[in-house]
Design a protein around this motif. Structure first.
Motif, mmCIF file in Angstrom:
data_model
loop_
_atom_site.group_PDB
_atom_site.id
_atom_site.type_symbol
_atom_site.label_atom_id
_atom_site.label_comp_id
_atom_site.label_asym_id
_atom_site.label_seq_id
_atom_site.Cartn_x
_atom_site.Cartn_y
_atom_site.Cartn_z
ATOM 1 N N LYS A 26 0.810 -1.211 0.000
ATOM 2 C CA LYS A 26 0.000 0.000 0.000
ATOM 3 C C LYS A 26 0.842 1.260 0.000
ATOM 4 O O LYS A 26 0.490 2.264 -0.631
ATOM 5 N N TYR A 27 1.960 1.233 0.702
ATOM 6 C CA TYR A 27 2.774 2.440 0.894
ATOM 7 C C TYR A 27 4.190 2.256 0.349
ATOM 8 O O TYR A 27 5.153 2.725 0.959
ATOM 9 N N THR A 28 4.307 1.598 -0.796
ATOM 10 C CA THR A 28 5.645 1.264 -1.305
ATOM 11 C C THR A 28 6.546 2.487 -1.424
ATOM 12 O O THR A 28 7.687 2.484 -0.933
ATOM 13 N N HIS A 29 6.074 3.542 -2.041
ATOM 14 C CA HIS A 29 6.916 4.719 -2.264
ATOM 15 C C HIS A 29 7.230 5.428 -0.952
ATOM 16 O O HIS A 29 8.377 5.857 -0.727
ATOM 17 N N ASP A 30 6.252 5.556 -0.074
ATOM 18 C CA ASP A 30 6.493 6.197 1.221
ATOM 19 C C ASP A 30 7.501 5.392 2.035
ATOM 20 O O ASP A 30 8.368 5.961 2.707
ATOM 21 N N PHE A 31 7.381 4.069 1.977
ATOM 22 C CA PHE A 31 8.295 3.206 2.716
ATOM 23 C C PHE A 31 9.715 3.368 2.191
ATOM 24 O O PHE A 31 10.676 3.509 2.955
ATOM 25 N N ALA A 32 9.845 3.352 0.865
ATOM 26 C CA ALA A 32 11.170 3.486 0.262
ATOM 27 C C ALA A 32 11.804 4.830 0.597
ATOM 28 O O ALA A 32 13.004 4.905 0.913
ATOM 29 N N LYS A 33 11.027 5.890 0.566
ATOM 30 C CA LYS A 33 11.577 7.205 0.882
ATOM 31 C C LYS A 33 12.049 7.263 2.335
ATOM 32 O O LYS A 33 13.094 7.862 2.638
ATOM 33 N N LEU A 34 11.321 6.625 3.233
ATOM 34 C CA LEU A 34 11.749 6.567 4.629
ATOM 35 C C LEU A 34 13.085 5.843 4.761
ATOM 36 O O LEU A 34 13.989 6.300 5.471
ATOM 37 N N ILE A 35 13.226 4.723 4.070
ATOM 38 C CA ILE A 35 14.492 3.980 4.114
ATOM 39 C C ILE A 35 15.629 4.826 3.558
ATOM 40 O O ILE A 35 16.737 4.848 4.116
ATOM 41 N N TRP A 36 15.384 5.541 2.465
ATOM 42 C CA TRP A 36 16.418 6.425 1.914
ATOM 43 C C TRP A 36 16.895 7.415 2.971
ATOM 44 O O TRP A 36 18.107 7.649 3.121
ATOM 45 N N LYS A 37 15.963 8.004 3.692
ATOM 46 C CA LYS A 37 16.319 9.019 4.690
ATOM 47 C C LYS A 37 17.067 8.409 5.874
ATOM 48 O O LYS A 37 18.037 8.987 6.367
#
Length: 342
Positions: free
Chosen positions: A211-222
């Motif tokens: 559901k939140y693939t992009h939000d999850f990935a951006k969090l990991i990047w940060k």
């Protein structure tokens, strides 16, 4: 003779005094300095991508440089994509390398040839994918370099198929492991760093990542690169790769496999058995680490003895995080050339 090289003690400014011998001639290469985080978008694109059937996949990949040059294969990790190397590839191409940057299974334009093939994210499968790609492209031998999942894949190729590996560049060092090793509990602080692995072990986590693939990935990047000031354009360019229909299944299987909660395919069992013995790597190797890597990673002292050939370790300073090739492309490209020359 092994050498642990701490790049923090040396500073490279200006152009190299020497020259680098490559297949097509002698080409000067600028020395990589300890780099500050790069501007968010430098080279905007690789241009048109290519596709080729290789093993169980139709692989999407970028290619740069002369067709007859020595080959460098650059491998991305999770949750990243080929654009981690968008500034590395032109440097290597200018130095005479044929640069191949493939999307791993579950990313970008890479697709399974059959709907019946298990959506398997185990490490052995990913390494076999790259060997199959080399065969499809008639590449006998290459410098193999990567970070995160890509570093693990590169390590496996160097360990099990040294005849196909000219040299190795691996961010965070020796990442070969096994389900048995993964079953051993870590100290609480170390377990905390793997929070997403435990999240993915649950059905709630699978649904949440879907559901939140992009939000999850951006969090990991940060979290993984706390000092990297990437902008939305940079992230969005890579996030498009996660829209692959198999992405969620591959990611979830990868992390569940590590915890022994998912099985791999029988055809890879012989590879995993060899990896479980933690084989020594004897091809020329340079390992890299960023001084601000926020992702879980071992200390160099834990893996330096796993490399029996020419070996150097370089600490890249300047607030460099987990996505080292995108944050410090000159240093990464220099490591590829130097490993090849070793």
């Amino acid at each position: 003779m092994k050498q642990i090289f701490d790049q923090h003690r040396r500073r490279f400014f200006g152009v190299a005094a020497g020259t680098v011998a490559v297949g097509l001639g002698v080409i000067e290469l600028a020395r990589a300095e300890s780099e500050s985080p790069q501007p968010s978008v430098t080279n905007a694109s690789f241009g048109a991508l290519k596709q080729i059937d290789a093993g169980v996949l139709n692989v999407g990949y970028a290619e740069m440089g002369p067709a007859g040059g020595p080959v460098a294969i650059l491998l991305h990790g999770w949750p990243y994509d080929i654009y981690a190397f968008v500034d590395v590839a032109p440097i290597l191409a200018q130095a005479g390398y044929r640069v191949i940057v493939p999307y791993l299974r579950g990313y970008g334009t890479t697709r399974f040839l059959s709907g019946e093939t298990p959506r398997n994210g185990e490490p052995a499968a990913m390494a076999v994918d790259i060997i199959a790609l080399m065969d499809a492209l008639n590449i006998r031998k290459a410098v193999v370099a990567g970070f995160d999942w890509g570093a693990r894949t590169a390590d496996i190729i160097a360990a099990l198929w040294p005849e196909r590996c000219q040299a190795l560049v691996s961010v965070s060092g020796y990442l070969i492991s096994s389900q048995a090793a993964g079953s051993a509990p870590l100290p609480p602080q170390a377990e905390l760093q793997w929070w997403y692995q435990f999240y993915f072990a649950t059905e709630r986590g699978r649904i949440g990542y879907e559901k939140y693939t992009h939000d999850f990935a951006k969090l990991i990047w940060k979290l993984a690169s706390p000092q990297w000031k990437f902008d939305d354009a940079t992230f969005d360019r890579s996030a498009a790769a996660f829209d692959n229909k198999d992405h969620v299944a591959i990611v979830i299987h990868n992390y569940r496999w590590r915890l022994g909660l998912a099985q791999g395919e029988p055809k890879y069992e012989h590879v995993e058995k060899r990896l479980a013995a933690a084989p020594v790597i004897d091809v020329p190797t340079i390992t890299l680490e960023g001084d601000a890597n926020g992702a879980p990673h071992p200390d160099v002292s834990a893996y330096a003895k796993k490399f029996s050939g020419h070996y150097e370790h370089r600490l890249i300073t300047g607030g460099i995080g987990h996505n080292l090739p995108q944050e410090a492309p000159k240093a990464f490209a220099k490591a590829v050339v130097d490993a090849d020359r070793a």
